[in-house]
Design an enzyme around this catalytic site. Structure first.
Site, short mmCIF file in Angstrom:
data_model
loop_
_atom_site.label_atom_id
_atom_site.label_comp_id
_atom_site.label_asym_id
_atom_site.label_seq_id
_atom_site.Cartn_x
_atom_site.Cartn_y
_atom_site.Cartn_z
N GLY A 63 0.84 -1.19 0.00
CA GLY A 63 0.00 0.00 0.00
C GLY A 63 0.87 1.23 0.00
CE1 TYR A 64 3.16 2.80 -4.08
CE2 TYR A 64 1.19 1.45 -4.15
CZ TYR A 64 2.47 1.71 -4.56
OH TYR A 64 3.09 0.87 -5.46
CG LEU A 65 3.04 4.40 4.11
CD1 LEU A 65 4.39 4.27 4.78
CD2 LEU A 65 1.92 4.11 5.09
CG ASN A 103 2.50 -2.06 -8.43
OD1 ASN A 103 1.59 -2.80 -8.76
ND2 ASN A 103 3.76 -2.42 -8.54
#
Length: 163
Positions: free
Chosen positions: A29-31, A144
């Protein structure tokens, strides 16, 4: 500076499956996503990683990675990441003495299969396997970070064929 040099291709058919010598489940996931970089957390099997990647489209991009405890990576994935998580099986395939990574996406990106090849130089020569299709290295829709924000399953059906 750490540079990732990578080419990405859509995959056609299942012929590559017979060549896969190992696979691992990835959850990421992306912060943060800014105009300059993305900050990603990933669980790859029992390993946790924190990565910063430059938002430079193309073959070569700056990338920095540090290993983090898997429990910390899982906690960040569960509580800090925006948008749907990226979940995929990463299959490792040797073709003509190079290791290809075939990402078979799950969840909201199910149906998407991308082959990636990391290279030692942007102009390095390599043979294309018969199961690769169109190159998407320069198409940010297939990155992504973008798939987390705009999952493949939500695309209009003909969008994947447009350029």
């Amino acid at each position: 500076m750490a540079i990732e040099i990578e080419r990405k291709f859509l995959v056609r058919g299942d012929a590559w499956r017979a060549l896969a010598h190992r696979r691992e489940l990835l959850r990421q996931g992306y912060l943060a996503n800014t105009a300059r970089c993305s900050v990603r957390v990933r669980l790859a099997g029992a390993a946790g990683w924190l990565s910063v990647k430059a938002m430079t489209p193309g073959v070569a991009r700056a990338e920095y990675e540090v290993q983090v405890p898997p429990a910390d990576a899982a906690a960040m994935l569960d509580s800090l990441c925006e948008g749907p998580l990226i979940e995929k099986w990463r299959h490792h395939v040797i073709y003509e003495n190079r290791e290809w990574e075939i990402d078979e996406f799950l969840g909201e990106n199910a149906g998407l299969v991308i082959a990636e090849l990391e290279l030692e130089a942007a102009d390095a020569a390599f043979d294309l396997p018969p199961w690769v299709d169109r190159e998407v290295t320069d198409d940010v829709r297939f990155y992504n970070f973008r798939l987390a924000a705009e999952p493949y399953g939500r695309w209009p059906e003909n969008q994947v064929n447009q350029r």
